[in-house]
Design a protein around this motif. Structure first.
Motif, short mmCIF file in Angstrom:
data_model
loop_
_atom_site.label_atom_id
_atom_site.label_comp_id
_atom_site.label_asym_id
_atom_site.label_seq_id
_atom_site.Cartn_x
_atom_site.Cartn_y
_atom_site.Cartn_z
N LYS A 101 0.80 -1.22 0.00
CA LYS A 101 0.00 0.00 0.00
C LYS A 101 0.83 1.27 0.00
CE LYS A 101 -3.74 2.26 2.57
NZ LYS A 101 -4.64 2.16 3.76
N PHE A 102 1.96 1.25 0.71
CA PHE A 102 2.70 2.49 0.90
C PHE A 102 4.00 2.57 0.09
CE2 PHE A 102 0.30 1.67 4.83
CZ PHE A 102 -0.51 2.80 4.82
N LEU A 322 12.14 9.72 8.96
CA LEU A 322 11.19 9.24 7.96
C LEU A 322 11.77 9.12 6.56
CD1 LEU A 322 8.20 11.54 9.01
CD2 LEU A 322 8.46 9.11 9.55
N ASN A 323 11.39 8.04 5.87
CA ASN A 323 11.53 7.97 4.43
C ASN A 323 10.14 8.08 3.83
OD1 ASN A 323 10.31 5.49 4.85
ND2 ASN A 323 12.06 4.26 4.24
N THR A 324 10.02 7.91 2.52
CA THR A 324 8.72 8.10 1.86
C THR A 324 7.68 7.10 2.35
OG1 THR A 324 9.72 9.06 -0.11
CG2 THR A 324 7.54 8.10 -0.36
N SER A 325 8.05 5.82 2.44
CA SER A 325 7.10 4.78 2.82
C SER A 325 6.59 4.97 4.25
CB SER A 325 7.74 3.40 2.67
OG SER A 325 6.89 2.38 3.14
N SER A 326 7.52 5.15 5.21
CA SER A 326 7.07 5.29 6.60
C SER A 326 6.30 6.58 6.80
CB SER A 326 8.27 5.23 7.55
OG SER A 326 9.21 6.25 7.28
N ALA A 327 6.66 7.63 6.06
CA ALA A 327 5.90 8.89 6.16
C ALA A 327 4.46 8.69 5.69
CB ALA A 327 6.59 9.97 5.33
N LYS A 328 4.28 7.97 4.59
CA LYS A 328 2.92 7.70 4.10
C LYS A 328 2.11 6.93 5.13
CE LYS A 328 3.92 7.58 -0.88
NZ LYS A 328 4.01 6.70 -2.08
N ARG A 333 5.01 13.70 5.81
CA ARG A 333 5.89 13.85 4.65
C ARG A 333 7.29 13.40 5.05
NH1 ARG A 333 4.10 17.17 0.47
NH2 ARG A 333 6.22 17.75 -0.08
N THR A 334 7.99 12.80 4.11
CA THR A 334 9.37 12.40 4.37
C THR A 334 10.22 13.59 4.79
OG1 THR A 334 11.36 11.40 3.42
CG2 THR A 334 9.94 12.63 1.92
N SER A 348 15.20 3.76 6.65
CA SER A 348 15.36 5.12 7.16
C SER A 348 16.40 5.11 8.26
CB SER A 348 14.03 5.68 7.70
OG SER A 348 13.55 4.90 8.77
N GLY A 349 17.12 6.21 8.39
CA GLY A 349 18.18 6.27 9.39
C GLY A 349 18.73 7.67 9.50
N THR A 350 19.46 7.90 10.56
CA THR A 350 20.08 9.21 10.78
C THR A 350 21.39 9.30 10.01
OG1 THR A 350 21.13 8.34 12.78
CG2 THR A 350 19.03 9.50 13.04
#
Length: 451
Positions: A101-102, A322-328, A333-334, A348-350
């Motif tokens: 989905k994301f 956040l990256n795009t997927s986790s933000a969605k 927003r990423t 995603s990471g620092t």
């Protein structure tokens, strides 16, 4: 682009071709990454060369999307006929994958169009003989410290790397970096009373490295100071994490604010956004554009703009990673923290994560501790990401009447990260050594278990 070296432009051309093939054959969207690198590592022991290792990497990764189906393939071969086969394999896999989905590329409005010059590349070339001499010098300096009886070796390395990323939504970027390191590890004492310790330094620029003599001497002095450790009884005392190990506390924090962990509900900080999680004088920053920073990069793993991010201000949690997927998944927003390999979806990471230094020198930070622990080494990993429960093996020095008194070992320290964060006091000795850095940290009321 000022940092395009190590054939980065050729990588961009290859990725352009790969994306074009994918779109022509039926992909609705695609991105591709190429990671190249070369390195030389040497090790010496007792003045003799033990190992010279040269490695090369040329890894290529492709992601294709058909609707909400996606697939990943990778190769270390960039020949035109291989690119065609790579696309065919990726498309066949995507058509048989369940919908996600994301998944998807970053929004074009979020993509980076300008790239900061982060000064990550040093043209200095070191021969294997140069590296061997640096390693021998570091080891010899360590062996000359009174009380050092043996060596686990000296080491040195140099390397080059290049990362290129192209997406079907119009992003195209590449950057290169260099790396240099020197290390030494030695043993002090004899028989059943031996202790080991080490020192190392690593930077993008050779001129930023500490002298090998200094690194070796520090390794030797550290090992000698650990001789004749005592066993301590259990109790609840202040614990001070030296700035050699304090970054691990910050690492537990960064894992807890990962967008993926928050979306899954597997973080002890999942409901704490905007709340006080540290004392009000604490600020934690992630800065991917730090010049010469160990983890600096001009864009994230999806090509998104990656500006400085204040994760904690005045002790309050301000943002997830956040990256795009986790933000969605979270309806956000990423913020440009995507990581990327060649054979898996973006994570995603620092980047250059650090806690700002406090105002007190280490000596003042411990001056009122009647009895406590100064940690210089941590062992094992006993942290529950869901509850925040913390338990790790530790060694270092005992603090008595405000001074570091004698070495101790075979201890276990325990607490809960929610409480540990709120009781934390930083010293003023922040040093930027790696991707995650923190000053020495005092945490009162931890449980120390000994004999």
């Amino acid at each position: 682009m000022s940092e395009q070296t190590i054939d980065a432009q050729n990588s961009l051309n290859i990725l352009d071709d790969l994306i074009a093939i994918a779109l022509r054959k039926g992909a609705e969207a695609a991105d591709a990454v190429r990671i190249q690198g070369t390195s030389i590592n040497v090790s010496v022991r007792q003045g003799e060369t033990e190992e010279i290792e040269r490695s090369e990497a040329h890894d290529l990764g492709l992601r294709v999307l058909i609707g909400k189906q996606q697939a990943f393939v990778s190769s270390n071969d960039a020949k035109p006929e291989v690119l065609e086969e790579l696309v065919d394999r990726a498309l066949a896999m995507a058509q048989n994958m369940p919908e996600e989905k994301f998944c998807g590329l970053a929004d074009p409005s979020e993509l980076a169009t300008e790239f900061a010059d982060l000064d990550l590349y040093d043209k200095t070339t070191l021969s294997p003989e140069d590296l061997i001499q640096n390693a021998k010098t570091a080891e010899q300096a360590a062996l000359e410290v009174n009380g050092v009886t043996n060596s686990e070796g000296g080491g040195a390395s140099s390397g080059r790397a290049s990362i290129a990323l192209v997406t079907s939504d119009g992003f195209k970027g590449a950057y290169s970096s260099s790396s240099f390191s020197i290390s030494a590890s030695v043993i002090a004492g004899e028989g059943q009373r031996m202790e080991r310790d080490y020192d190392y330094d690593s930077h993008h620029h050779f001129s930023d490295l500490r002298l090998p003599e200094e690194i070796g001497r520090k390794a030797g002095e550290r090992a000698v100071k650990l001789l004749n450790p005592r066993k301590m009884s259990s109790g609840q005392v202040p614990v001070v994490f030296s700035n050699r190990v304090s970054a691990s506390i910050l690492g537990h924090f960064s894992g807890a604010i990962s967008g993926a962990a928050i979306a899954r509900g597997t973080s002890f900080l999942k409901n704490r956004m905007g709340e006080q999680v540290f004392p009000n004088n604490i600020r934690i920053i992630d800065d991917p554009h730090r010049p010469r920073g160990a983890a600096s990069k001009p864009f994230d793993g999806e090509g998104v703009v990656n500006n400085r991010l204040d994760l904690v201000e005045d002790g309050k949690l301000q943002s997830w990673v956040l990256n795009t997927s986790s933000a969605k998944q979270l309806g956000l927003r990423t913020n440009g923290r995507a990581t990327r390999g060649t054979a898996s979806p973006p994570g995603s990471g620092t980047t250059n994560l650090y806690m700002e230094a406090g105002n007190l020198p280490l000596e003042e930070l411990i001056s009122d501790i009647k009895s406590g622990l100064y940690v210089t080494s941590l062992i094992g990993f006993g942290v529950n990401a869901i509850t925040g429960d913390y338990s790790r093996g530790a060694s270092g020095f005992w603090i008595e009447n405000g001074e570091i008194a004698f070495p101790v070992s075979e201890l276990t320290i325990a607490g809960n990260l929610n409480d540990m964060f709120l009781k934390l006091t930083p010293a003023n000795d922040l040093e930027f050594r790696q991707g995650t850095n923190a000053p020495s940290l005092r945490i009162d009321g931890m449980m120390v278990a000994g004999t």
